[in-house]
Write an enzyme that holds these catalytic residues in place. Structure first.
Site, PDB file in Angstrom:
ATOM      1  N   HIS A  77       0.949  -1.469  -0.278  1.00  0.00           N
ATOM      2  CA  HIS A  77      -0.085  -0.344   0.140  1.00  0.00           C
ATOM      3  C   HIS A  77       0.549   1.110   0.069  1.00  0.00           C
ATOM      4  CE1 HIS A  77      -3.847   2.097   2.143  1.00  0.00           C
ATOM      5  NE2 HIS A  77      -3.403   2.307   0.903  1.00  0.00           N
ATOM      6  N   TRP A  80       4.239   4.736   4.588  1.00  0.00           N
ATOM      7  CA  TRP A  80       3.636   6.383   5.534  1.00  0.00           C
ATOM      8  C   TRP A  80       4.177   6.835   6.961  1.00  0.00           C
ATOM      9  CZ3 TRP A  80      -2.184   3.950   6.042  1.00  0.00           C
ATOM     10  CH2 TRP A  80      -2.685   3.663   5.227  1.00  0.00           C
ATOM     11  N   TYR A  88      -2.289  12.468  11.430  1.00  0.00           N
ATOM     12  CA  TYR A  88      -0.711  12.688   9.686  1.00  0.00           C
ATOM     13  C   TYR A  88      -1.067  13.856   9.060  1.00  0.00           C
ATOM     14  CZ  TYR A  88      -4.346  10.503   6.948  1.00  0.00           C
ATOM     15  OH  TYR A  88      -5.674  10.398   6.685  1.00  0.00           O
ATOM     16  N   GLU A 135       0.783   7.770  -3.545  1.00  0.00           N
ATOM     17  CA  GLU A 135       1.170   7.554  -2.570  1.00  0.00           C
ATOM     18  C   GLU A 135       2.750   8.683  -1.885  1.00  0.00           C
ATOM     19  OE1 GLU A 135       0.622   5.228  -0.123  1.00  0.00           O
ATOM     20  OE2 GLU A 135      -1.485   5.144  -1.329  1.00  0.00           O
ATOM     21  N   LYS A 138       0.767  11.875  -1.368  1.00  0.00           N
ATOM     22  CA  LYS A 138       0.402  12.459  -0.577  1.00  0.00           C
ATOM     23  C   LYS A 138       1.317  12.000   0.348  1.00  0.00           C
ATOM     24  CE  LYS A 138      -3.834  11.133   2.129  1.00  0.00           C
ATOM     25  NZ  LYS A 138      -5.238  10.216   2.074  1.00  0.00           N
ATOM     26  N   HIS A 139       1.896  10.955   0.993  1.00  0.00           N
ATOM     27  CA  HIS A 139       2.996  10.843   1.908  1.00  0.00           C
ATOM     28  C   HIS A 139       3.845  10.868   2.262  1.00  0.00           C
ATOM     29  CE1 HIS A 139      -0.404   8.747   3.626  1.00  0.00           C
ATOM     30  NE2 HIS A 139      -1.082   8.094   2.542  1.00  0.00           N
TER      31      HIS A 139
END
Length: 271
Positions: A77, A80, A88, A135, A138-139
């Protein structure tokens, strides 16, 4: 290309005790007494201290109907940064949001990484590229120890390849499917398992720390392994840690379904 040197002369770079990370040329040399992320609220953010996202989560999917990825493996996934309390930040640097991850990796000569990602970092709808972009954007952009200023001779997007490689390296050390199989927990359309059995099986590969496991109703579909890091995200020492988020699965009657090619979609929420 490489990381800036942070420590004074004579200090040795931290090596991983629990996880042997891939060594980057000119990796940052962090002091041996660098605090473990999330262990203090007084340490300022630096290229050797991850904050505010000091809890790092290697997260995995079990998409089974329709099936995503190999039948005998969970899939990636993401990786993070969480704020040491289950909250977060997200989309932290619009200037470093990209829509060409495949091209970035190809330009960096990371063809082996790209090949691995196309097999194990899968999007349930078939759009792997958009998933990877999401991913990172965003992270990945919220991880302060891989910001451009932490590199020497920085090349644009260098940190993107490093982030994706680190995610894959961590994933390779956490074989969720095998951990379950070793504990007698196998995909089945009829058998069910308890949350305690699931936690115990996965804690066995994570220094006795059970990860968060997520369910869609009674159906198991996610695992999040928590770490703290001493030093830089890429070259630092990873320490498995207790989960900061409680499972949404029931205490018993959990179904671990075989992967199939059915028509009904059971897609979990994408973070």
């Amino acid at each position: 290309m490489g990381f800036k040197t942070i420590a004074s002369t004579g200090m040795l770079a931290l090596s991983a005790t629990h996880f042997a990370s891939s060594v980057v040329a000119d990796a940052p040399t962090c002091p041996n007494d660098t605090p473990l992320s999330c262990s203090t609220s007084t340490e300022e953010a630096s290229c050797c201290f991850n904050t505010p996202g000091g809890s790092l989560l290697l997260t995995q999917f079990w998409d089974y109907d329709p099936a995503t990825g190999p039948s005998d493996s969970w899939t990636i996934h993401g990786l993070w940064p969480d704020n040491c309390d289950g909250t977060y930040e997200e989309f932290c640097d619009e200037s470093r949001e990209y829509s060409n991850i495949t091209s970035i990796l190809q330009d960096q000569g990371r063809t082996e990484l790209l090949s691995y990602m196309t097999k194990y970092w899968k999007d349930y709808s078939g759009d792997d590229e958009s998933f990877w972009e999401h991913e990172w954007n965003k992270h990945g952009t919220c991880i302060n120890t891989i910001e451009p200023d932490c590199y020497t001779d920085y090349t644009p997007q260098e940190e993107v390849g490093d982030y994706l490689q680190k995610t894959v390296d961590l994933f390779k050390t956490l074989n969720t499917y095998k951990a379950f199989a070793d504990a007698g927990i196998k995909p089945s359309s009829s058998k069910t398992y308890t949350l305690s059995e699931i936690h115990d099986a996965l804690a066995a590969i994570h220094d006795d720390f059970a990860p968060y496991v997520g369910c869609d109703g009674d159906y198991l579909n996610e695992a999040w392994y928590f770490y703290y890091v001493r030093g830089n995200l890429i070259t630092g020492q990873y320490e498995p840690s207790e989960k900061l988020t409680q499972s949404n699965c029931p205490e018993s009657g959990i179904k671990y379904m075989p992967k199939s090619n059915g028509q009904e979609s059971t897609c979990p929420n994408r973070r």
